[in-house]
Design an enzyme around this catalytic site. Structure first.
Site, PDB file in Angstrom:
ATOM      1  N   ASN A  92       0.591  -1.056  -0.210  1.00  0.00           N
ATOM      2  CA  ASN A  92       0.002  -0.039  -0.011  1.00  0.00           C
ATOM      3  C   ASN A  92       0.654   1.215  -0.179  1.00  0.00           C
ATOM      4  OD1 ASN A  92      -2.520   1.700   0.753  1.00  0.00           O
ATOM      5  ND2 ASN A  92      -1.215   1.831   2.488  1.00  0.00           N
ATOM      6  N   TYR A 158       3.501   9.747 -10.770  1.00  0.00           N
ATOM      7  CA  TYR A 158       2.605   9.027 -10.082  1.00  0.00           C
ATOM      8  C   TYR A 158       1.692   8.295 -10.699  1.00  0.00           C
ATOM      9  CZ  TYR A 158      -0.967   8.070  -6.433  1.00  0.00           C
ATOM     10  OH  TYR A 158      -2.026   7.581  -5.671  1.00  0.00           O
ATOM     11  N   PRO A 188      -8.272   3.162  -5.718  1.00  0.00           N
ATOM     12  CA  PRO A 188      -9.577   4.035  -5.214  1.00  0.00           C
ATOM     13  C   PRO A 188      -9.282   5.317  -6.103  1.00  0.00           C
ATOM     14  CG  PRO A 188      -7.897   3.166  -3.669  1.00  0.00           C
ATOM     15  CD  PRO A 188      -7.050   2.769  -5.031  1.00  0.00           C
TER      16      PRO A 188
HETATM   17  N1  LIG Z   1      -5.747   9.195  -0.774  1.00  0.00           N
HETATM   18  C1  LIG Z   1      -6.076   9.101  -2.025  1.00  0.00           C
HETATM   19  O1  LIG Z   1      -6.915   9.937  -2.549  1.00  0.00           O
HETATM   20  C2  LIG Z   1      -5.489   7.581  -2.802  1.00  0.00           C
HETATM   21  C3  LIG Z   1      -6.258   7.460  -4.047  1.00  0.00           C
HETATM   22  C4  LIG Z   1      -5.846   6.322  -4.809  1.00  0.00           C
HETATM   23  C5  LIG Z   1      -4.689   5.645  -4.281  1.00  0.00           C
HETATM   24  N2  LIG Z   1      -4.136   5.900  -3.240  1.00  0.00           N
HETATM   25  C6  LIG Z   1      -3.088   4.976  -2.836  1.00  0.00           C
HETATM   26  O2  LIG Z   1      -3.367   4.548  -1.739  1.00  0.00           O
HETATM   27  C7  LIG Z   1      -2.136   4.243  -0.729  1.00  0.00           C
HETATM   28  C8  LIG Z   1      -2.104   5.147   0.523  1.00  0.00           C
HETATM   29  O3  LIG Z   1      -2.379   6.206   0.336  1.00  0.00           O
HETATM   30  P1  LIG Z   1      -2.923   7.336   1.411  1.00  0.00           P
HETATM   31  O4  LIG Z   1      -3.846   8.226   0.901  1.00  0.00           O
HETATM   32  O5  LIG Z   1      -2.988   6.333   2.603  1.00  0.00           O
HETATM   33  O6  LIG Z   1      -1.603   8.016   1.588  1.00  0.00           O
HETATM   34  P2  LIG Z   1      -0.755   8.663   3.126  1.00  0.00           P
HETATM   35  O7  LIG Z   1       0.181   9.962   2.627  1.00  0.00           O
HETATM   36  O8  LIG Z   1      -1.703   8.979   4.013  1.00  0.00           O
HETATM   37  O9  LIG Z   1      -0.099   7.333   3.366  1.00  0.00           O
HETATM   38  C9  LIG Z   1       1.006   6.806   2.518  1.00  0.00           C
HETATM   39  C10 LIG Z   1       2.072   6.060   3.607  1.00  0.00           C
HETATM   40  O10 LIG Z   1       3.092   5.549   2.923  1.00  0.00           O
HETATM   41  C11 LIG Z   1       4.094   5.816   3.578  1.00  0.00           C
HETATM   42  N3  LIG Z   1       5.434   5.881   2.571  1.00  0.00           N
HETATM   43  C12 LIG Z   1       5.707   6.922   1.912  1.00  0.00           C
HETATM   44  N4  LIG Z   1       6.649   6.671   1.180  1.00  0.00           N
HETATM   45  C13 LIG Z   1       7.476   5.730   1.829  1.00  0.00           C
HETATM   46  C14 LIG Z   1       8.615   4.966   1.802  1.00  0.00           C
HETATM   47  N5  LIG Z   1       9.586   5.528   0.726  1.00  0.00           N
HETATM   48  N6  LIG Z   1       8.809   3.891   2.272  1.00  0.00           N
HETATM   49  C15 LIG Z   1       7.939   3.524   3.243  1.00  0.00           C
HETATM   50  N7  LIG Z   1       6.875   4.031   3.534  1.00  0.00           N
HETATM   51  C16 LIG Z   1       6.485   5.126   2.709  1.00  0.00           C
HETATM   52  C17 LIG Z   1       4.086   7.378   4.397  1.00  0.00           C
HETATM   53  O11 LIG Z   1       4.740   7.396   5.536  1.00  0.00           O
HETATM   54  C18 LIG Z   1       2.650   7.076   4.797  1.00  0.00           C
HETATM   55  O12 LIG Z   1       2.256   6.400   6.055  1.00  0.00           O
HETATM   56  C19 LIG Z   1      -1.056   4.725  -1.751  1.00  0.00           C
HETATM   57  O13 LIG Z   1      -0.433   3.732  -2.646  1.00  0.00           O
HETATM   58  C20 LIG Z   1      -1.595   5.815  -2.680  1.00  0.00           C
HETATM   59  O14 LIG Z   1      -0.908   6.158  -3.850  1.00  0.00           O
HETATM   60  C21 LIG Z   1      -4.553   7.018  -2.340  1.00  0.00           C
END
Ligand SMILES: NC(=O)c1ccc[n+]([C@@H]2O[C@H](COP(=O)([O-])OP(=O)(O)OC[C@H]3O[C@@H](n4cnc5c(N)ncnc54)[C@H](O)[C@@H]3O)[C@@H](O)[C@H]2O)c1
Length: 253
Positions: A92, A158, A188
């Site tokens: 994730n 991205y 998502p």
């Molecule tokens: N929030 C949205 O709208 C959305 C939509 C589609 C997909 N996503 C995907 O869902 C996933 C979770 O996103 P989120 O919204 O919870 O974001 P978020 O920024 O709240 O959480 C992302 C987590 O990944 C960790 N992270 C970042 N870089 C890292 C690294 N180099 N090594 C280890 N950990 C690392 C961060 O510390 C954070 O805890 C991601 O893959 C994101 O691309 C999010």
């Protein structure tokens, strides 16, 4: 490890070892909460050690927390080793870069492709190797995004990484399903987490964004967690290599 309730519709995760990357943040935290409630033994992993420790304290006291950097292959190998046997990987973690392609530096391109594309592939590979060697099967769920399926103004690298993850989910499924490892993905739409904070400061931008979603709202971490649980459950055993869009219809517009 904390004693957890096995009540609820997803009791089939009782005792399952679930490795959740990005578990300090919005969606990862929600996955920790949902899988603990369904009886799983979660293992948290993130680059943000304090944030991960807070998530564990609040949602899964006593759970293992492993700090790693998804941009570093050695760190990923160390994570897979430290996590031990895993039944389910929620692949994730990622970060968002908001920048037009013409302004993006080669260093930024390299970093986002390392962290958001090569890192998750390397982790899936390491975890799948263990699952296959143990012969107990397993599920790997890769986190994609709606932006893998449409134009993504200002977020090209991205989106490229997420499109790559979506393709990897298909190919890994073809290679690993016959060996007992089921691979699926979720894409998502926009969810209110730290990743999308930059969009919430501007009310007009927020309203324009919501207007593009046929469902008329953004998604919540809790509802994505429930879909992830379905995809990882035996009820979805015949879902192989698919990335499920959970975007309120955004890409149809
Ligand atoms: N929030 C949205 O709208 C959305 C939509 C589609 C997909 N996503 C995907 O869902 C996933 C979770 O996103 P989120 O919204 O919870 O974001 P978020 O920024 O709240 O959480 C992302 C987590 O990944 C960790 N992270 C970042 N870089 C890292 C690294 N180099 N090594 C280890 N950990 C690392 C961060 O510390 C954070 O805890 C991601 O893959 C994101 O691309 C999010």
């Amino acid at each position: 490890m904390q004693a957890v309730s096995s009540s609820g519709p997803m009791g089939e995760f009782q005792g399952k070892r679930v490795l959740i990357t990005g578990s300090a943040g919005g969606l990862g935290r929600a996955f920790v909460e949902a899988f603990v409630a369904a009886g799983a033994r979660v293992i948290l992993a993130d680059i943000d050690a304090p944030g991960m420790a807070r998530a564990a304290d609040e949602l899964a006291p006593g759970a293992a927390c492993i700090t790693y950097d998804q941009g570093d292959l050695a760190s990923i190998a160390a994570l897979a080793e430290a996590a031990g046997p895993v039944d389910i990987l929620l692949n994730n973690a990622a970060f968002l870069l908001v920048k037009p392609v013409l302004d993006t530096t080669p260093e930024e391109m390299g970093k986002i492709l390392r962290v958001n594309l090569l890192g998750p592939i390397a982790l899936a590979r390491a975890v799948a190797e263990g699952m296959i060697a143990r012969g107990e099967g397993g599920v790997i769920l890769n986190m994609s995004s709606q932006l893998a399926f449409c134009g993504a103004e200002g977020r090209a690298l991205y989106a490229v990484a997420k499109a790559g993850i979506t393709q990897f989910t298909q190919t890994a499924a073809v290679e690993w399903t016959p060996k007992g490892v089921r691979v699926v993905g979720i894409a998502p739409g926009r969810i209110n987490t730290a990743m999308t904070t930059y969009l919430r400061g501007d009310a007009a931008m927020q309203a324009a964004g919501i207007a593009r979603v046929p469902a008329g709202r953004y998604g919540t971490p809790g509802e994505i967690a429930r879909i992830v649980q379905f995809l990882c459950s035996p009820a979805a055993d015949y879902v192989v290599g698919q990335t499920l869009l959970a975007d309120g219809g955004y890409v149809l517009g």
